[in-house]
Design a protein around this motif. Structure first.
Motif, PDB file in Angstrom:
ATOM      1  N   GLY B 103       0.825  -1.119  -0.013  1.00  0.00           N
ATOM      2  CA  GLY B 103      -0.008  -0.073   0.109  1.00  0.00           C
ATOM      3  C   GLY B 103       0.849   1.273  -0.097  1.00  0.00           C
ATOM      4  O   GLY B 103       1.989   1.201  -0.460  1.00  0.00           O
ATOM      5  N   GLY B 107       1.284   3.447  -4.402  1.00  0.00           N
ATOM      6  CA  GLY B 107       0.514   2.307  -4.761  1.00  0.00           C
ATOM      7  C   GLY B 107       1.481   1.099  -4.891  1.00  0.00           C
ATOM      8  O   GLY B 107       2.623   1.346  -4.269  1.00  0.00           O
ATOM      9  N   GLY B 108       1.339   0.101  -5.326  1.00  0.00           N
ATOM     10  CA  GLY B 108       2.004  -1.225  -5.293  1.00  0.00           C
ATOM     11  C   GLY B 108       3.239  -0.992  -6.485  1.00  0.00           C
ATOM     12  O   GLY B 108       2.873  -0.254  -7.297  1.00  0.00           O
ATOM     13  N   ALA B 112       2.068  -3.718 -13.675  1.00  0.00           N
ATOM     14  CA  ALA B 112       0.705  -3.311 -13.386  1.00  0.00           C
ATOM     15  C   ALA B 112       0.200  -4.355 -12.815  1.00  0.00           C
ATOM     16  O   ALA B 112       0.208  -5.474 -13.537  1.00  0.00           O
ATOM     17  CB  ALA B 112       0.348  -2.814 -14.773  1.00  0.00           C
ATOM     18  N   PHE B 113      -1.103  -3.946 -12.512  1.00  0.00           N
ATOM     19  CA  PHE B 113      -2.029  -4.898 -11.945  1.00  0.00           C
ATOM     20  C   PHE B 113      -1.602  -5.973 -11.092  1.00  0.00           C
ATOM     21  O   PHE B 113      -2.319  -6.845 -10.393  1.00  0.00           O
ATOM     22  CB  PHE B 113      -2.613  -5.787 -13.143  1.00  0.00           C
ATOM     23  CG  PHE B 113      -3.063  -5.058 -14.181  1.00  0.00           C
ATOM     24  CD1 PHE B 113      -4.318  -4.515 -14.264  1.00  0.00           C
ATOM     25  CD2 PHE B 113      -2.501  -5.096 -15.679  1.00  0.00           C
ATOM     26  CE1 PHE B 113      -4.590  -3.630 -15.094  1.00  0.00           C
ATOM     27  CE2 PHE B 113      -3.064  -4.371 -16.532  1.00  0.00           C
ATOM     28  CZ  PHE B 113      -4.121  -3.203 -16.344  1.00  0.00           C
ATOM     29  N   ALA B 115      -1.221  -5.665  -7.578  1.00  0.00           N
ATOM     30  CA  ALA B 115      -2.104  -5.742  -6.371  1.00  0.00           C
ATOM     31  C   ALA B 115      -3.321  -6.689  -6.415  1.00  0.00           C
ATOM     32  O   ALA B 115      -3.934  -7.079  -5.647  1.00  0.00           O
ATOM     33  CB  ALA B 115      -2.333  -4.276  -6.287  1.00  0.00           C
ATOM     34  N   GLN B 116      -3.945  -6.614  -7.701  1.00  0.00           N
ATOM     35  CA  GLN B 116      -5.121  -7.207  -7.840  1.00  0.00           C
ATOM     36  C   GLN B 116      -5.057  -8.985  -7.992  1.00  0.00           C
ATOM     37  O   GLN B 116      -5.968  -9.392  -8.073  1.00  0.00           O
ATOM     38  CB  GLN B 116      -5.987  -6.540  -9.032  1.00  0.00           C
ATOM     39  CG  GLN B 116      -6.606  -5.532  -8.647  1.00  0.00           C
ATOM     40  CD  GLN B 116      -5.849  -4.501  -9.425  1.00  0.00           C
ATOM     41  OE1 GLN B 116      -4.596  -4.303  -9.382  1.00  0.00           O
ATOM     42  NE2 GLN B 116      -6.548  -3.426 -10.097  1.00  0.00           N
ATOM     43  N   ASN B 119      -6.671 -11.128  -5.508  1.00  0.00           N
ATOM     44  CA  ASN B 119      -8.159 -11.204  -5.688  1.00  0.00           C
ATOM     45  C   ASN B 119      -8.654 -12.239  -6.832  1.00  0.00           C
ATOM     46  O   ASN B 119      -9.951 -12.768  -6.754  1.00  0.00           O
ATOM     47  CB  ASN B 119      -8.802  -9.929  -5.844  1.00  0.00           C
ATOM     48  CG  ASN B 119      -8.290  -8.786  -5.035  1.00  0.00           C
ATOM     49  OD1 ASN B 119      -7.669  -9.087  -3.849  1.00  0.00           O
ATOM     50  ND2 ASN B 119      -8.368  -7.367  -5.326  1.00  0.00           N
ATOM     51  N   THR B 209     -12.868  -4.302 -12.743  1.00  0.00           N
ATOM     52  CA  THR B 209     -11.976  -3.521 -13.695  1.00  0.00           C
ATOM     53  C   THR B 209     -11.116  -2.257 -13.109  1.00  0.00           C
ATOM     54  O   THR B 209     -11.642  -2.150 -11.925  1.00  0.00           O
ATOM     55  CB  THR B 209     -12.904  -2.902 -14.903  1.00  0.00           C
ATOM     56  OG1 THR B 209     -13.753  -1.754 -14.191  1.00  0.00           O
ATOM     57  CG2 THR B 209     -13.881  -3.672 -15.782  1.00  0.00           C
ATOM     58  N   ILE B 210     -10.313  -1.759 -13.483  1.00  0.00           N
ATOM     59  CA  ILE B 210      -9.371  -0.804 -13.025  1.00  0.00           C
ATOM     60  C   ILE B 210     -10.392   0.600 -12.621  1.00  0.00           C
ATOM     61  O   ILE B 210     -10.306   1.244 -11.816  1.00  0.00           O
ATOM     62  CB  ILE B 210      -8.031  -0.474 -13.589  1.00  0.00           C
ATOM     63  CG1 ILE B 210      -8.454  -0.099 -15.038  1.00  0.00           C
ATOM     64  CG2 ILE B 210      -7.228  -1.661 -13.377  1.00  0.00           C
ATOM     65  CD1 ILE B 210      -6.947   0.334 -15.529  1.00  0.00           C
ATOM     66  N   SER B 211     -11.399   0.539 -13.364  1.00  0.00           N
ATOM     67  CA  SER B 211     -12.502   1.720 -13.180  1.00  0.00           C
ATOM     68  C   SER B 211     -13.167   1.493 -12.024  1.00  0.00           C
ATOM     69  O   SER B 211     -14.098   2.424 -11.519  1.00  0.00           O
ATOM     70  CB  SER B 211     -13.182   2.089 -14.240  1.00  0.00           C
ATOM     71  OG  SER B 211     -12.579   2.278 -15.518  1.00  0.00           O
ATOM     72  N   LEU B 288       2.226   0.056 -23.153  1.00  0.00           N
ATOM     73  CA  LEU B 288       1.205  -0.478 -21.973  1.00  0.00           C
ATOM     74  C   LEU B 288      -0.162   0.040 -22.185  1.00  0.00           C
ATOM     75  O   LEU B 288      -0.933  -0.125 -21.032  1.00  0.00           O
ATOM     76  CB  LEU B 288       2.002   0.229 -20.730  1.00  0.00           C
ATOM     77  CG  LEU B 288       3.359  -0.780 -20.105  1.00  0.00           C
ATOM     78  CD1 LEU B 288       3.762  -0.106 -18.779  1.00  0.00           C
ATOM     79  CD2 LEU B 288       2.614  -2.003 -19.959  1.00  0.00           C
ATOM     80  N   ALA B 291      -3.460  -1.743 -21.024  1.00  0.00           N
ATOM     81  CA  ALA B 291      -4.069  -1.904 -19.740  1.00  0.00           C
ATOM     82  C   ALA B 291      -5.549  -1.024 -19.931  1.00  0.00           C
ATOM     83  O   ALA B 291      -6.258  -1.097 -19.117  1.00  0.00           O
ATOM     84  CB  ALA B 291      -3.220  -1.032 -18.805  1.00  0.00           C
ATOM     85  N   ARG B 295     -10.274  -0.811 -18.587  1.00  0.00           N
ATOM     86  CA  ARG B 295     -10.970   0.264 -18.226  1.00  0.00           C
ATOM     87  C   ARG B 295     -12.405  -0.052 -18.505  1.00  0.00           C
ATOM     88  O   ARG B 295     -12.896  -0.832 -19.551  1.00  0.00           O
ATOM     89  CB  ARG B 295     -10.611   1.595 -18.540  1.00  0.00           C
ATOM     90  CG  ARG B 295      -9.435   1.966 -18.364  1.00  0.00           C
ATOM     91  CD  ARG B 295      -8.871   3.413 -18.738  1.00  0.00           C
ATOM     92  NE  ARG B 295      -7.385   3.411 -18.749  1.00  0.00           N
ATOM     93  CZ  ARG B 295      -6.866   3.873 -17.951  1.00  0.00           C
ATOM     94  NH1 ARG B 295      -6.924   3.848 -16.604  1.00  0.00           N
ATOM     95  NH2 ARG B 295      -5.327   3.949 -18.126  1.00  0.00           N
TER      96      ARG B 295
END
Lengths: 415, 332
Positions: B103, B107-108, B112-113, B115-116, B119, B209-211, B288, B291, B295
Motif C-alpha cells: 500500500g 501504490g503497489g 501493473a495489476f 495488486a489485484q 483477488n 475493472t480498474i475503473s 502499456l 491496460a 477500463r
C-alpha cells in the motif's frame, strides 16, 4: 523475369541503370514514412480549421446560458494540464487561487490510505492528466483519473462516496447519510479542487466582477466535436498575474467544454482543461455501482478521520476562525494567513513550521524565493507562473494571483 | 538442424494436399514446379491459386522450421516461466495475509495489476503480459526476426531458397508472416501459462475493472484474449524492424544483437523526459496502453495510437526490408 534471379533486369548491360533501380526501391519506404508524417501533421490541422458558424450572442446572454444550463447527464473524457512552473508549490497554489478550501491541502503528506481523495486530487494540480467524468443527476457522479495501467475513481452514488485506487487496490469509503458533516465531506471530495471545465468556469465567473472584468464573446470553436462559443474574461486592473481566461461554451446546452487560463506574463496556459470527448446521454447505471472487490483494503472515513482529523480541522478552523483574511476583492484579492509557528514554509496549511529546519535547508528555501523589504519588515516572495506568495519574517503569508509588487503593497498596507 | 534437412522434414511433414510443390524447388528444377501446377505454371504469370498455394507452402515450411528450432522452444519456455515465477512470488508474499506492494501513497510497486492478482487469478495474465512486454517478448521477437534472413545467409542456405521460383518478395513475406505468427504464439504462451498458474494459485471469479466496475468472468476472459491480441499486435513494429536489420547483414548473430540493442536503446530514450518530443514516435511508447482495455468503458485513444504506430513501423521497415532484400546481391 526468371524467378531465381534478383528482381531486377540483370540482362540490361547498363550497370548504372541497375544502380538507379536499386535506389528507386528505397523510394517506397521513404514514401510511406513521408505520407505518414504528412498525415500526422495535416489531419489535426485540417480537423481544427473551420470554426463553426454560430449566430451572434452577447456575453451577457452567454453567461446566462451557462447559468441556465441544467446538464445533469453527461459522460466524457477531460484532459487537464497544469503548468504552474513550480510543481510542488503548485498544489496548494491552485487551490488557493480558486477555492477557499486552500488550507485543506494538508492531505498532501499522504498518510493513511492510498485511496484518500484529498491526497490524490492534489496530484491533478501539476502535469497533464486524463480524466473521465460521468454524471447522472445530483446523486450519481463519477470522476476517474487515468494513470498508466491504473485508475483512480471517485464514485458518488446516493449516500455512498467511494474512492478506489486500482494501483494499490485500496478503497476509501464515506457515508453521507444526509448529515451535515457528510455533506461537507462530499463537498470536499468533489469541489475542493475543480477538475472539470464546468467547475473551473463556475469558479472563474464567480470571481469575475463585472466592473473589473472585460467579458466578451470571441468567436466560436470546436471542442470535442461540438460547436462552442468562446467566452473571454480579462481582468481590467493591473497587478493580476491572470492574463485572460477563455471558456468554450457548448452552443446547444450551455455547458462549459473547455477552460484555458493564460498568465499575464505570456507563454503557455497555466491551466488548460477541456473535454476531448463528451456525450450528453445517460451513462449506464453500472458506472456508478461500486462494491470493493475481495481482498481490497477499505478505509472507512471514520477510521481515517482519526488520523487526518487534526489536519483537516486545522485547515477548516483556519478558514472559518478568521486566521485567513482576504485583502481586496476580484482578481487582485490576496489571502493573508498567519502561520502557526512563526516563519512558515510555503506549503500553506500543512502545519510544518520551519522552526526545526536546518540552516542549509532554509538557505535553499530562501534561494527559491526573492528577498523583499518594505514597511512590513522583510520577507521572501515565492513565485509560480500564476500564484505568488510573500512570507514575511514575522510569519505572515500573503498569497494571491497577483504580481510581486502587489503583494508587497498589500503587506505594507496591512502592516 | 541444417536448412536442407529442415526443408526435407517440412516438405514431408506438411504436405500440401494434391501437390508436392513446396518440396519441388529444392530439387533444383525451377521449371518443373510439380504436376498439379498445370501447363501455364512454367511461366511467371501462372494462375493465381497456384501462386497462393506456393506462398502458403513456403510459409508453412518456414513456420515448421522456426518452431522446430531448439532456440525458439527455449525462448517460449523462458516466456512461459515468467508468469510461474510472478505467481509464486505473489503467493509467497501474500501468504501471511498481507497485500502486495504494502500500500502506501505510491501504490503497489512492480508491474501493473500486481495488486489485484490475489483477488483474481485472471489478473496474473495482465501482470505477466505487463512484465514481459517491455523486454522478454520483444527480445524473443528480435531473435526470431533478426535470424530470418541473416541466419539463412550465414548458414549459406539463402541462395538455395532463392532458387525456388517463389521470388524474393514472397520469401520476405513468408519470413515476416512467420515472425508475426511467433509474436502471437509467444504472447499466447505467456497468457495461457499465466492463466493456468493464476487459476491454480488464486481464486477466479467476477472481475473488477480498474475503473471500479464489475464484469463477469466470461467477459473478463474475453478481455484477456483481447489484451493478448493487442500485446501481440504491439510487437509488429519490432518484428518489422528486426526483419529490416536482418536484410542488412549476413550474420545472424549481428542482426539479433542489433535488433535487441535497438530495442534497449528505444526503451531508454523513452525514459528520458527531456526527449519527450520524440516519445510518441517510438514503437514502445504506447505498449502499456493495453491496460486501457481493462477500463470501463474501454479507453481507445492510446490503443488506436499504438496500433497505428505499429502499422507505420511495419509499413516503413517492411518496405525498407523489401527494398534492401530485392536488390541485394546474394553471395552466400
Amino acid at each position: 523475369m526468371a524467378p531465381y534471379e534478383p528482381e531486377q533486369d540483370t540482362n540490361e548491360a547498363d550497370e548504372l541503370s541497375a544502380g538507379r533501380r536499386k535506389a528507386a526501391r528505397y523510394v517506397v519506404p521513404l514514401a510511406v514514412a513521408g505520407v505518414a508524417a504528412a498525415t500526422i501533421g495535416l489531419v489535426p490541422a485540417l480537423a481544427t480549421s473551420g470554426d463553426p458558424d454560430l449566430k451572434d450572442i452577447t456575453a451577457q446572454e452567454l453567461i446566462e446560458k451557462i447559468a441556465a444550463s441544467d446538464t445533469e447527464q453527461l459522460s466524457g473524457t477531460v484532459k487537464i494540464s497544469t503548468d504552474l512552473g513550480l510543481p510542488s508549490f503548485g498544489g496548494s497554489g491552485l487551490a488557493g487561487g480558486f477555492g477557499p478550501g486552500a488550507g485543506g491541502g494538508g492531505g498532501e503528506g499522504g498518510k493513511g490510505s492510498a485511496a484518500d481523495p484529498s491526497a490524490k486530487l492534489m496530484e491533478l494540480a501539476s502535469g497533464t492528466h486524463t480524466l473521465r467524468v460521468a454524471a447522472d443527476g445530483p446523486d450519481k457522479q463519477k470522476l476517474s483519473v487515468l494513470d498508466d495501467a491504473a485508475e483512480y475513481s471517485l464514485i458518488h452514488n446516493g449516500d455512498d462516496v467511494w474512492a478506489y485506487d486500482s494501483a494499490s487496490n485500496e478503497a476509501y469509503h464515506s457515508k453521507e447519510a444526509g448529515k451535515q458533516e457528510g455533506r461537507k465531506g462530499e463537498k470536499e471530495l468533489g469541489k475542493e479542487l475543480p477538475a472539470t471545465p464546468k467547475e473551473f468556469a463556475e469558479q472563474a465567473l464567480k470571481a469575475a466582477d463585472k466592473s473589473r472584468t472585460s467579458v466578451k464573446v470571441d468567436g466560436s470553436a470546436q471542442v470535442a466535436g461540438r460547436d462552442a462559443y468562446r467566452l473571454v474574461l480579462k481582468p481590467k486592473e493591473s497587478g493580476s498575474t491572470v492574463g485572460q481566461i477563455t471558456i468554450a461554451v457548448d452552443a446547444k446546452t450551455g455547458t462549459p467544454l473547455k477552460f484555458t487560463l493564460s498568465p499575464a506574463g505570456g507563454g503557455s496556459a497555466v491551466v488548460d482543461a477541456g473535454f476531448t470527448k463528451v456525450d450528453f446521454g445517460k451513462p449506464s447505471a453500472s458506472t456508478f455501482d461500486f462494491k470493493p472487490p475481495k481482498g481490497t483494503k477499505v478505509t472507512e472515513e471514520s477510521d481515517a478521520a482519526k488520523g487526518k482529523g487534526g489536519e483537516h480541522g486545522e485547515g477548516f478552523s483556519g478558514v472559518e476562525g478568521g486566521g485567513l483574511n482576504v485583502i481586496g476583492d476580484g482578481w487582485t484579492s490576496i489571502a493573508e494567513l498567519k502561520t502557526p509557528g512563526g516563519q512558515g514554509l510555503p506549503t500553506s496549511g500543512s502545519g510544518a513550521d520551519s522552526g526545526d529546519v536546518p540552516p542549509e535547508a532554509e538557505k535553499f528555501l530562501n534561494s527559491l524565493g526573492d528577498q523583499v523589504k518594505g514597511d512590513f519588515g522583510s520577507g521572501t516572495v515565492f513565485k509560480t507562473r500564476l500564484i505568488n506568495a510573500l512570507i514575511t519574517d514575522d510569519g505572515k503569508v500573503y498569497v494571491g494571483a497577483v504580481t510581486k509588487d502587489a503583494l508587497v503593497k498589500a503587506a505594507n498596507a496591512a502592516h | 538442424m541444417s536448412r536442407a534437412e529442415a526443408d526435407a522434414v517440412a516438405g514431408t511433414g506438411t504436405p500440401v494436399p494434391g501437390k508436392s510443390a513446396p518440396a519441388a524447388p529444392e530439387t533444383g528444377a525451377p521449371e518443373a514446379p510439380g504436376p498439379a501446377a498445370g501447363p501455364a505454371s512454367a511461366s511467371d504469370s501462372g494462375p493465381r491459386p497456384v501462386r497462393l498455394a506456393w506462398t502458403l507452402g513456403l510459409f508453412r515450411s518456414e513456420l515448421s522450421i522456426t518452431f522446430r528450432r531448439w532456440r525458439t522452444l527455449a525462448l517460449l519456455a523462458v516466456l512461459a516461466a515468467v508468469p510461474v515465477l510472478v505467481g509464486i512470488a505473489v503467493k509467497i508474499e501474500t501468504s501471511d495475509g498481507g497485500s502486495i506492494g504494502g500500500g502506501g501513497p505510491d501504490g503497489g510497486g512492480g508491474p501493473a495489476f500486481i495488486a489485484q492478482v490475489t483477488n483474481n487469478g485472471l489478473f496474473l495474465v495482465f501482470t505477466a503480459l505487463a512484465a514481459t512486454l517491455p523486454f522478454f517478448l520483444p527480445m524473443a521477437i528480435g531473435v526470431v526476426a533478426g535470424d530470418a534472413i541473416a541466419g539463412e545467409a550465414s548458414a549459406g542456405t539463402l541462395r538455395y531458397l532463392l532458387v525456388a521460383p517463389a521470388g524474393r518478395t514472397r520469401l520476405l513475406l513468408a519470413k515476416y508472416a512467420t515472425t508475426l505468427t511467433f509474436c502471437l504464439v509467444a504472447t499466447l504462451v505467456v497468457a495461457v501459462s499465466a492463466l493456468a498458474v493464476g487459476a491454480l494459485l488464486f481464486p477466479l471469479g467476477e472481475v473488477t475493472t480498474i475503473s471500479g466496475t464489475r464484469i463477469g468472468f466470461g467477459d473478463g476472459l474475453l478481455r484477456a484474449l483481447l489484451i493478448a491480441l493487442v500485446v501481440a499486435a504491439s510487437l509488429i513494429g519490432v518484428a518489422a524492424l528486426g526483419l529490416f536489420v536482418s536484410t542488412l547483414t549476413s550474420s545472424g548473430i549481428a542482426a539479433m544483437a542489433t535488433t535487441v540493442g535497438l530495442l534497449i536503446t528505444v526503451q531508454i530514450i523513452d525514459q528520458i523526459p527531456q526527449l519527450h518530443a520524440v516519445h510518441p514516435y517510438l514503437f514502445s511508447h504506447y505498449w502499456l496502453s493495453f491496460a486501457d482495455l481493462m477500463r470501463d468503458p474501454i479507453y481507445w485513444d492510446d490503443l488506436v495510437k499504438n496500433l497505428g504506430l505499429q502499422a507505420l513501423y511495419a509499413g516503413v521497415f517492411g518496405s525498407a526490408a523489401w527494398a534492401r532484400f530485392g536488390a541485394k546481391d546474394i553471395a552466400t
